[in-house]
Design an enzyme around this catalytic site. Structure first.
Site, mmCIF file in Angstrom:
data_model
loop_
_atom_site.group_PDB
_atom_site.id
_atom_site.type_symbol
_atom_site.label_atom_id
_atom_site.label_comp_id
_atom_site.label_asym_id
_atom_site.label_seq_id
_atom_site.Cartn_x
_atom_site.Cartn_y
_atom_site.Cartn_z
ATOM 1 N N HIS A 193 6.144 4.520 12.413
ATOM 2 C CA HIS A 193 6.114 4.397 11.027
ATOM 3 C C HIS A 193 7.482 5.161 10.507
ATOM 4 O O HIS A 193 6.887 6.809 10.750
ATOM 5 C CB HIS A 193 4.389 4.546 10.600
ATOM 6 C CG HIS A 193 4.425 5.512 9.073
ATOM 7 N ND1 HIS A 193 3.927 4.045 8.386
ATOM 8 C CD2 HIS A 193 4.984 5.798 8.220
ATOM 9 C CE1 HIS A 193 3.542 4.485 6.945
ATOM 10 N NE2 HIS A 193 4.048 5.337 6.949
ATOM 11 N N ASN B 83 9.617 4.278 2.806
ATOM 12 C CA ASN B 83 9.346 3.388 4.441
ATOM 13 C C ASN B 83 10.686 2.629 4.645
ATOM 14 O O ASN B 83 11.611 2.563 3.336
ATOM 15 C CB ASN B 83 7.942 2.511 4.615
ATOM 16 C CG ASN B 83 7.095 3.336 4.303
ATOM 17 O OD1 ASN B 83 6.518 3.637 3.250
ATOM 18 N ND2 ASN B 83 6.592 3.473 5.591
ATOM 19 N N CYS C 95 5.458 9.655 -0.678
ATOM 20 C CA CYS C 95 3.870 10.185 -0.596
ATOM 21 C C CYS C 95 3.363 11.008 -1.438
ATOM 22 O O CYS C 95 4.174 12.013 -1.660
ATOM 23 C CB CYS C 95 3.268 10.517 1.064
ATOM 24 S SG CYS C 95 1.423 10.699 1.225
ATOM 25 N N HIS D 132 9.804 6.952 7.667
ATOM 26 C CA HIS D 132 10.434 7.117 6.041
ATOM 27 C C HIS D 132 11.686 7.258 6.288
ATOM 28 O O HIS D 132 11.962 7.596 7.224
ATOM 29 C CB HIS D 132 9.118 8.465 5.276
ATOM 30 C CG HIS D 132 8.532 7.788 5.158
ATOM 31 N ND1 HIS D 132 8.297 7.068 3.308
ATOM 32 C CD2 HIS D 132 6.663 7.604 5.597
ATOM 33 C CE1 HIS D 132 6.641 7.270 3.341
ATOM 34 N NE2 HIS D 132 6.212 6.973 4.815
ATOM 35 N N ARG E 140 0.606 -1.300 0.017
ATOM 36 C CA ARG E 140 -0.368 0.458 0.143
ATOM 37 C C ARG E 140 0.526 1.551 0.046
ATOM 38 O O ARG E 140 1.223 2.057 -0.861
ATOM 39 C CB ARG E 140 -0.792 0.134 0.816
ATOM 40 C CG ARG E 140 -2.035 0.736 1.235
ATOM 41 C CD ARG E 140 -1.688 2.532 1.376
ATOM 42 N NE ARG E 140 -0.953 2.937 2.662
ATOM 43 C CZ ARG E 140 -0.889 3.608 3.571
ATOM 44 N NH1 ARG E 140 -0.386 4.652 2.194
ATOM 45 N NH2 ARG E 140 0.828 3.940 4.395
ATOM 46 N N ASP E 141 1.726 0.522 0.899
ATOM 47 C CA ASP E 141 2.354 2.546 1.286
ATOM 48 C C ASP E 141 3.470 2.672 0.081
ATOM 49 O O ASP E 141 3.706 3.585 -0.725
ATOM 50 C CB ASP E 141 2.826 3.038 2.253
ATOM 51 C CG ASP E 141 3.249 4.312 2.831
ATOM 52 O OD1 ASP E 141 2.808 5.679 2.342
ATOM 53 O OD2 ASP E 141 3.472 4.533 4.129
HETATM 54 P P1 HMG Z 1 -13.144 14.706 -2.136
HETATM 55 O O1 HMG Z 1 -12.327 15.394 -3.305
HETATM 56 O O2 HMG Z 1 -12.544 16.435 -1.222
HETATM 57 O O3 HMG Z 1 -14.125 13.770 -1.869
HETATM 58 O O4 HMG Z 1 -11.719 14.337 -2.040
HETATM 59 P P2 HMG Z 1 -15.627 14.128 -2.794
HETATM 60 O O5 HMG Z 1 -16.361 13.032 -1.759
HETATM 61 O O6 HMG Z 1 -15.607 15.169 -3.122
HETATM 62 O O7 HMG Z 1 -14.830 12.792 -3.435
HETATM 63 C C1 HMG Z 1 -14.689 12.974 -4.620
HETATM 64 C C2 HMG Z 1 -14.635 11.648 -5.526
HETATM 65 O O8 HMG Z 1 -14.106 10.168 -5.095
HETATM 66 C C3 HMG Z 1 -16.252 11.263 -6.056
HETATM 67 O O9 HMG Z 1 -16.395 10.756 -7.032
HETATM 68 C C4 HMG Z 1 -16.544 10.075 -4.874
HETATM 69 O O10 HMG Z 1 -17.830 9.905 -5.118
HETATM 70 C C5 HMG Z 1 -15.411 9.869 -5.173
HETATM 71 P P3 HMG Z 1 -17.239 11.758 -8.792
HETATM 72 O O11 HMG Z 1 -18.172 12.081 -7.224
HETATM 73 O O12 HMG Z 1 -16.167 13.453 -8.269
HETATM 74 O O13 HMG Z 1 -17.021 11.051 -9.714
HETATM 75 N N1 HMG Z 1 -14.488 9.126 -3.469
HETATM 76 C C6 HMG Z 1 -13.887 7.828 -3.830
HETATM 77 N N2 HMG Z 1 -14.753 6.494 -4.371
HETATM 78 C C7 HMG Z 1 -13.904 5.040 -3.907
HETATM 79 N N3 HMG Z 1 -14.039 5.564 -2.813
HETATM 80 C C8 HMG Z 1 -13.529 5.824 -1.967
HETATM 81 C C9 HMG Z 1 -13.880 7.758 -1.956
HETATM 82 N N4 HMG Z 1 -14.446 8.468 -1.771
HETATM 83 C C10 HMG Z 1 -14.972 9.462 -2.345
HETATM 84 N N5 HMG Z 1 -13.456 5.849 -0.074
HETATM 85 C C11 HMG Z 1 -11.103 12.114 -0.288
HETATM 86 C C12 HMG Z 1 -11.555 13.306 0.020
HETATM 87 C C13 HMG Z 1 -11.358 11.814 1.490
HETATM 88 C C14 HMG Z 1 -12.019 10.569 -0.539
HETATM 89 C C15 HMG Z 1 -10.020 12.310 -1.014
HETATM 90 O O14 HMG Z 1 -9.396 12.525 -0.479
HETATM 91 C C16 HMG Z 1 -8.859 10.719 -0.580
HETATM 92 O O15 HMG Z 1 -10.015 9.765 -0.620
HETATM 93 N N6 HMG Z 1 -7.701 10.425 -0.057
HETATM 94 C C17 HMG Z 1 -7.234 9.506 0.212
HETATM 95 C C18 HMG Z 1 -5.765 10.430 0.166
HETATM 96 C C19 HMG Z 1 -4.750 9.190 -0.031
HETATM 97 O O16 HMG Z 1 -4.826 7.604 0.356
HETATM 98 N N7 HMG Z 1 -3.999 9.404 0.218
HETATM 99 C C20 HMG Z 1 -2.321 8.349 0.676
HETATM 100 C C21 HMG Z 1 -2.241 7.807 2.083
HETATM 101 S S1 HMG Z 1 -2.434 8.603 3.827
HETATM 102 C C22 HMG Z 1 -0.024 8.388 3.820
HETATM 103 O O17 HMG Z 1 -0.310 7.385 3.014
HETATM 104 C C23 HMG Z 1 -0.342 8.282 4.715
HETATM 105 C C24 HMG Z 1 0.474 7.449 6.219
HETATM 106 O O18 HMG Z 1 1.041 6.185 4.919
HETATM 107 C C25 HMG Z 1 1.195 7.183 6.984
HETATM 108 C C26 HMG Z 1 2.921 8.363 6.659
HETATM 109 O O19 HMG Z 1 4.093 8.174 6.071
HETATM 110 O O20 HMG Z 1 2.409 9.404 7.340
HETATM 111 C C27 HMG Z 1 -0.717 6.682 6.671
HETATM 112 MG MG MG Z 2 4.371 6.666 5.095
#
Ligand code: HMG
Ligand code: MG
Length: 308
Positions: free
Chosen positions: A207, A249, A240, A209, A15-16
Site C-alpha cells: 500500500h 495513494n 491521511c 502513497h 475510502r483512503d
Molecule cells: P476515542 O476518542 O479514543 O474513543 O477514539 P471513544 O471510544 O471515546 O470514542 C469517541 C467517540 O466516537 C464516542 O462518541 C464514541 O461513541 C464514538 P461520543 O460518546 O463522544 O459521542 N465512536 C464511534 N462512532 C462510530 N463508529 C465507531 C465508533 N467508535 C467510537 N466505530 C477511535 C478511538 C478508534 C474510535 C477513533 O480514534 C477513530 O475512530 N479513529 C479512526 C481514525 C481513522 O479512520 N483514520 C484513518 C484510517 S487509517 C489509514 O488511513 C491508514 C491506511 O490507509 C493505511 C496507510 O496508508 O497507512 C489504512
Molecule cells: Mg493509506
C-alpha cells in the site's frame, strides 16, 4: 524471482482517497464512484469506514454508501473497523471484509487511533474473532511501515512484530503501508524480504502513497520480492488526516498501465478506470493526479479532434 502472471489490485479510492477531503462528498457521488470501479472490473474495493465521525467526518455515511451500491458478483467490498462498534456497523452493512489498522510506529498509533500499538492489538482481538465467527474476511493494515511523520525511521523489527501479531489474530491478508510515501525501492525490497519470513508472501500486499513520486518504483521492487496484491486509488486521490503533507495513494490508472505493460493480468479495464478518475476529480473539484489517466485522456481527446 520471476514476475507474477496476475496481480490483485485493491481499489482504496472511495475510502483512503476520499477520507481526507475537507468538503463532505455527497453520498450519491461516493456510490457512483464505487459502482463505476466495480463495473471496471476491480474485484476488491475499500468502500467505507465505520470509525468515529468525530475523528473522520468524511466517512460518517458508511452505512448509506454500503446500502446504496450495486454489488458486482465476486467483488469484495471492504470497510475499516477500529473497534467492536465499527464491526457491528460493518456487519449490518453486509461488508465482505473488515480491515483492522494498526501502526508500526508508536507515535502514529496514538495520533491515528488514540492508543498504543499493544492496546490497539488488544482492541482488535474481539473484532477479529467476531468477524471470523461470522465468516467475514479480516485484513490487517500496518501503517507507517516505511517511515513515520512523527518518529521518522521505523525499525524493520517493529513492522515484523506487528505483522506477527496480526498473523496471530488470523488475518487473511496483511498490508504493508507506506502511509506518507517516503520509501525507496531497496528499502521496500528489504522490508518485504523480512516480512515474508513471518507471513505468506501471497497474502501480503503493498500500500504505497506517492508523496515523493516513488510508489511505482516501490511496487516494482515489491513485485521482485513476489508480492501479488497492490492497493491503489483512482485518480491518485487521498492523503491521511493524521499524516500531514502525505499525498494520495499511487493512482490506480498508473498501476494498471505498469502491470499491463509488464504483461501482468489485472482483470481491470483501464479505460473505464480513467473515466471513473475524471468523474471523481471533477465531482470534488480536484486536478486528476494520475499521470497515465491524464495522458490517456489527452490521447482520446486529440484523436476525437482529428476525426472531427
Ligand atoms: P476515542 O476518542 O479514543 O474513543 O477514539 P471513544 O471510544 O471515546 O470514542 C469517541 C467517540 O466516537 C464516542 O462518541 C464514541 O461513541 C464514538 P461520543 O460518546 O463522544 O459521542 N465512536 C464511534 N462512532 C462510530 N463508529 C465507531 C465508533 N467508535 C467510537 N466505530 C477511535 C478511538 C478508534 C474510535 C477513533 O480514534 C477513530 O475512530 N479513529 C479512526 C481514525 C481513522 O479512520 N483514520 C484513518 C484510517 S487509517 C489509514 O488511513 C491508514 C491506511 O490507509 C493505511 C496507510 O496508508 O497507512 C489504512
Ligand atoms: Mg493509506
Amino acid at each position: 524471482m520471476t514476475l507474477p502472471e496476475a496481480v490483485k489490485i485493491v481499489e482504496v479510492g472511495p475510502r483512503d482517497g476520499l477520507q481526507n477531503e475537507k468538503e463532505f462528498v455527497p453520498t450519491a457521488i461516493k456510490i457512483e464512484l464505487i459502482n463505476r470501479l466495480g463495473a471496471a472490473g476491480l474485484r476488491n474495493i475499500e468502500a467505507a469506514s465505520f470509525v468515529s465521525p468525530k475523528w473522520v467526518p468524511q466517512m460518517a455515511d458508511g452505512a448509506e454508501v454500503m446500502a446504496g451500491i450495486e454489488r458486482v458478483a465476486g467483488t469484495l467490498y471492504s470497510v475499516l473497523t477500529p473497534n467492536l462498534r465499527g464491526f457491528e456497523g460493518a456487519q449490518a452493512a453486509s461488508a465482505d471484509e473488515i480491515v483492522i489498522f494498526g501502526s508500526a510506529s508508536e507515535a502514529f498509533s496514538q495520533k491515528n487511533i488514540n492508543c498504543s500499538i499493544a492496546e490497539s492489538i488488544e482492541r482488535f482481538v474481539p473484532v477479529a474473532q467476531a468477524a471470523q465467527a461470522r465468516g467475514l474476511r479480516v485484513r490487517g493494515s500496518v501503517s507507517c511501515a516505511l517511515g513515520c511523520p512523527y518518529q521518522g525511521d521505523v525499525p524493520v523489527a517493529s513492522v515484523v512484530g506487528v505483522v506477527e501479531r496480526f498473523a496471530a489474530l488470523g488475518c487473511d491478508e496483511i498490508d504493508i503501508a507506506d502511509t506518507i510515501g517516503v520509501a525507496t525501492a531497496e528499502q521496500t525490497r528489504a522490508l518485504f524480504r523480512a516480512v515474508t519470513q513471518v507471513f505468506p508472501r501471497e497474502r501480503l500486499s503493498g500500500h504505497f502513497h506517492d508523496t515523493y513520486g516513488q510508489a511505482l518504483a516501490n511496487i516494482y521492487a515489491a513485485l521482485l520480492e513476489g508480492i501479488e496484491i497492490f492497493h491503489a486509488s483512482v485518480a491518485g486521490l487521498g492523503g491521511c488526516p493524521y499524516a500531514k503533507g502525505a499525498t494520495g495513494n499511487v493512482a490506480t490508472e498508473d498501476v494498471l498501465y505498469l502491470m499491463h505493460g509488464l504483461g501482468i493480468r489485472t482483470g481491470v479495464d483501464l479505460s473505464q478506470v480513467v473515466a471513473a478518475g475524471e468523474f471523481i476529480s471533477s465531482a470534488i473539484g480536484r486536478p486528476n493526479a494520475s499521470r497515465a489517466g491524464k495522458a490517456l485522456l489527452a490521447r482520446t481527446q486529440s484523436a476525437a479532434a482529428s476525426c472531427a
